[in-house]
Design an enzyme around this catalytic site. Structure first.
Site, mmCIF file in Angstrom:
data_model
loop_
_atom_site.group_PDB
_atom_site.id
_atom_site.type_symbol
_atom_site.label_atom_id
_atom_site.label_comp_id
_atom_site.label_asym_id
_atom_site.label_seq_id
_atom_site.Cartn_x
_atom_site.Cartn_y
_atom_site.Cartn_z
ATOM 1 N N ASP A 74 -2.294 6.510 -1.648
ATOM 2 C CA ASP A 74 -3.038 7.389 -0.745
ATOM 3 C C ASP A 74 -2.987 6.938 0.710
ATOM 4 O OD1 ASP A 74 -3.752 9.051 -2.797
ATOM 5 O OD2 ASP A 74 -5.768 8.238 -3.050
ATOM 6 N N ARG A 99 -8.843 2.697 -3.426
ATOM 7 C CA ARG A 99 -8.326 2.764 -2.061
ATOM 8 C C ARG A 99 -8.650 1.516 -1.228
ATOM 9 N NH1 ARG A 99 -8.269 8.352 1.046
ATOM 10 N NH2 ARG A 99 -6.703 7.074 2.121
ATOM 11 N N ARG A 144 -18.398 10.560 0.322
ATOM 12 C CA ARG A 144 -17.669 9.324 0.627
ATOM 13 C C ARG A 144 -18.470 8.446 1.595
ATOM 14 N NH1 ARG A 144 -12.217 9.479 -0.812
ATOM 15 N NH2 ARG A 144 -11.975 10.782 -2.658
ATOM 16 N N HIS A 173 -14.536 15.305 2.251
ATOM 17 C CA HIS A 173 -14.508 14.695 3.584
ATOM 18 C C HIS A 173 -14.806 15.779 4.618
ATOM 19 C CE1 HIS A 173 -11.761 11.053 2.478
ATOM 20 N NE2 HIS A 173 -12.995 10.634 2.715
ATOM 21 N N CYS A 276 -5.599 15.013 7.138
ATOM 22 C CA CYS A 276 -5.683 13.777 6.357
ATOM 23 C C CYS A 276 -4.534 12.835 6.688
ATOM 24 C CB CYS A 276 -5.668 14.094 4.866
ATOM 25 S SG CYS A 276 -7.169 14.870 4.238
#
Length: 288
Positions: A74, A99, A144, A173, A276
């Site tokens: 990612d 992550r 998040r 997000h 992103c």
């Protein structure tokens, strides 16, 4: 508003950090878009990413690259790797352990490239949840980044923070539900026509804040939100969007923007789109 009466928009030079998706795949699921059983095509992801990279360069923007890390599929989603204002880079602290491997590579890159690194204490996922509009930081929470990171980022940068709560797990997000179209502050405060957002992604209190602070914002349809139409990057004139967000494209043209469509359908399998993959690097006047 017709294009004849729309304000004249001005493209401004941007500097972006990107990461080539050499290791992209979907091997775990930490958002509703990720289905490990569904095949992914890394070569296709790289090719689509390259189109976005080249579109930025062709329009005069500077693109810097952070090296991809094996075992960090990612990392292509560089927006989550930090939040940068005036040469200060607030580093990431990811919610999910999958992550966490990205944290040090991003912070090492900032330190090695002349940014003043601020290591985080609170959980935050960078420009995925922090968006700069004029002198105001829009800050997302709910899935998040934590509310405590909103306090931390406000204290670090000395700016007003508007906390917004996301309620739809598909839009986990802030940068999936709000697009900053022109972050430059206008006369008398923030230009109230410079964001677009998806109303249904927010709770009632957050919608009230957005309606009050940005009464002229573009309200994007669920259909365009569902294809990550709001996960967009803008230089103030050119707005890089999904080709499937046709309604949003028309709204942008009506407001005097120039939509530039880029297909990142393969990277959407990981729950990410244009924004992103794009971290804005805002340096200070001294170039730090």
């Amino acid at each position: 508003m017709s294009t004849a009466t729309a304000p004249a928009r001005i493209a401004q030079h941007r500097t972006y950090l990107m990461c080539r998706p050499e290791h992209f795949t979907v091997s775990y699921s930490i958002n509703p878009w990720m289905e490990p059983a569904r095949p992914t095509d890394t070569a296709k992801a790289v090719a689509q990413w390259q189109v976005l990279h080249d579109a930025y360069v062709a329009l005069g923007h500077e693109v810097l690259l952070v090296d991809p890390v094996e075992g960090a599929p990612d990392m292509v989603y560089t927006a989550n790797g930090g939040f940068v204002i005036d040469g200060v880079a607030y580093g990431p602290k990811f919610r999910f352990v999958e992550r966490a491997v990205e944290e040090e590579p991003f912070m090492d890159w900032f330190a090695a490239n002349g940014f003043r690194l601020a290591r985080p204490i609170e959980v935050n996922e960078g420009e995925g949840d922090f968006l700069l509009v004029g002198d105001v930081i829009l800050a997302g929470t709910g899935f998040r980044s934590t509310g405590d990171s909103h306090r931390e980022v406000g204290e670090l940068f000395g700016r007003e923070v508007l906390s917004l709560t996301l309620v739809d797990p598909r839009f986990y997000h802030l940068d999936t539900a709000i697009a900053v179209l022109d972050p430059v502050q206008g006369p008398g405060g923030v230009d109230k026509a410079n964001i677009a957002y998806l109303p249904g992604a927010f709770d009632d209190a957050s919608r009230a804040v957005l309606e009050q602070r940005f009464p002229d914002a573009i309200l994007v349809s669920d259909e365009d939100g569902d294809v990550f139409g709001l996960n967009s990057a803008s230089d103030g004139y050119n707005v890089f969007i999904s080709p499937r967000a046709t309604g949003f494209e028309a709204q942008l043209r009506e407001r005097g923007y120039n939509p530039v469509t880029v297909d990142l359908s393969e990277l959407l399998l990981g729950g990410g789109g244009i924004k992103c993959c794009t971290l804005e690097l805002r340096r200070d006047e001294a170039g730090a």
